[in-house]
Scaffold this active site. Structure first.
Site, short mmCIF file in Angstrom:
data_model
loop_
_atom_site.label_atom_id
_atom_site.label_comp_id
_atom_site.label_asym_id
_atom_site.label_seq_id
_atom_site.Cartn_x
_atom_site.Cartn_y
_atom_site.Cartn_z
N TRP A 1 38.53 -63.78 12.35
CA TRP A 1 37.57 -63.23 13.45
C TRP A 1 37.53 -61.93 13.94
CZ3 TRP A 1 37.82 -68.19 17.11
CH2 TRP A 1 37.14 -69.32 16.55
N LYS A 2 38.41 -61.17 13.58
CA LYS A 2 38.35 -59.84 14.08
C LYS A 2 38.05 -59.73 15.56
CE LYS A 2 36.91 -58.62 9.48
NZ LYS A 2 36.28 -57.76 8.75
N HIS B 1 45.54 -55.63 6.97
CA HIS B 1 43.78 -55.47 6.81
C HIS B 1 43.35 -53.98 6.72
CE1 HIS B 1 39.71 -56.10 7.38
NE2 HIS B 1 39.81 -57.11 7.15
N GLY C 1 35.31 -63.10 7.03
CA GLY C 1 35.14 -62.46 8.15
C GLY C 1 33.69 -63.04 8.92
N GLY C 2 32.67 -62.27 8.79
CA GLY C 2 31.45 -62.74 9.40
C GLY C 2 30.99 -64.10 9.40
P1 13P Z 1 33.37 -60.02 5.86
O1 13P Z 1 33.48 -61.55 5.40
O2 13P Z 1 32.54 -59.95 7.04
O3 13P Z 1 32.88 -59.26 4.75
O4 13P Z 1 34.83 -59.63 6.37
C1 13P Z 1 35.80 -59.78 5.23
C2 13P Z 1 37.14 -59.41 6.00
O5 13P Z 1 37.52 -58.29 6.33
C3 13P Z 1 38.05 -60.61 6.04
O6 13P Z 1 39.24 -60.32 6.60
#
Ligand code: 13P
Length: 249
Positions: free
Chosen positions: A10-11, A97, A230-231
């Site tokens: 989720w960052k 990461h 991620g997104g």
């Molecule tokens: P996205 O799926 O948003 O491109 O991000 C990938 C990511 O960095 C997962 O750790």
């Protein structure tokens, strides 16, 4: 045969309240997904307690963290220890990461320290490697990702290596919508797997603009065993669809 793992990173997204709402919507949507598929979400540290509470007795969705410090405790302002994560039932931790390598001084050497500490405490490291666009254009992709992989594995015995999860995330594909061609991703991931015979059954995840619409094309490759998302992991319905589409092979 490596197991399938789909993990949401989720960052820096979602408060505790938003995390609770996600879990309440997401868990029923994946309740009938095969138990052989390992599903994890990695919310921010501040949402881990809420996530654990909302997951309650659910054993289908594992809890991950996005970083950890390798020391058990001490004068490390702003850092989080393994026991602090274990208190919330965290089982997976993303290490190395590219965003942490780029913005937070994460080095190959500290990735290795974190991997060793996590394995010593029975947690699953998800080690991320990947090349920049400049490195790709210079023909350095394989050398870069295999060097990062070897550095992460340094000093581990075969049994320890077998407990890892690795993620190949080409930096130029992260958050850009320009996902890496699945055949090319698979080719690089085969090179990553070749770094050690002990990686034979280790799940290799692809990351970088993975979505419900493209996940099946990745899963069709022999060396791709899941995704670090991620997104597309931020919306419960979208992430549940991605998880389901990953299981169609
Ligand atoms: P996205 O799926 O948003 O491109 O991000 C990938 C990511 O960095 C997962 O750790």
């Amino acid at each position: 045969m490596p197991r399938t793992v789909i993990a949401g990173n989720w960052k820096m997204h979602k408060t505790a309240a938003e995390t609770r709402a996600f879990i309440e919507a997401f868990v029923p949507l994946v309740a009938d997904v095969s138990p052989e598929i390992e599903i994890a979400i990695a919310p921010p540290f501040t949402a881990l307690a809420a996530a654990r509470e909302a997951l309650a007795a659910d054993t289908r969705v594992r809890l991950g963290a996005q970083n950890v410090h390798w020391e058990p405790q001490g004068a490390y302002t702003g850092e989080i220890s393994i026991s602090m994560l274990q208190e919330h039932g965290v089982s997976h931790v993303i290490v190395g990461h590219s965003e942490r390598r780029a913005y937070c001084n994460e080095l190959d050497s500290t990735v290795n320290l974190k991997v060793r500490a996590l394995l010593a405490h029975g947690l699953t490291p998800i080690v991320a490697v990947g090349e920049t666009l400049d490195e790709r254009n210079a023909g350095e992709t394989d050398a870069r990702v295999t060097a990062q992989t070897r550095a992460a594995l340094d000093g581990l015995d075969d049994a320890q290596i077998a407990r890892l999860v690795l993620a190949y995330e080409p930096i130029w594909a992260i958050g850009t919508g320009h996902n890496c061609d699945p055949a090319e991703a698979g080719r690089v991931m085969e090179a990553i797997r070749g770094c050690s015979p002990a990686l034979a059954d280790v799940p290799l995840l692809y990351g970088g603009s993975m979505k419900a619409e493209n996940v099946a094309a990745y899963m069709a490759h022999a060396h791709i065993n899941g995704g670090l998302v991620g997104g597309a992991s931020l919306d419960p319905a979208a992430f549940a669809t991605l998880v389901r589409n990953a299981t169609t092979r």
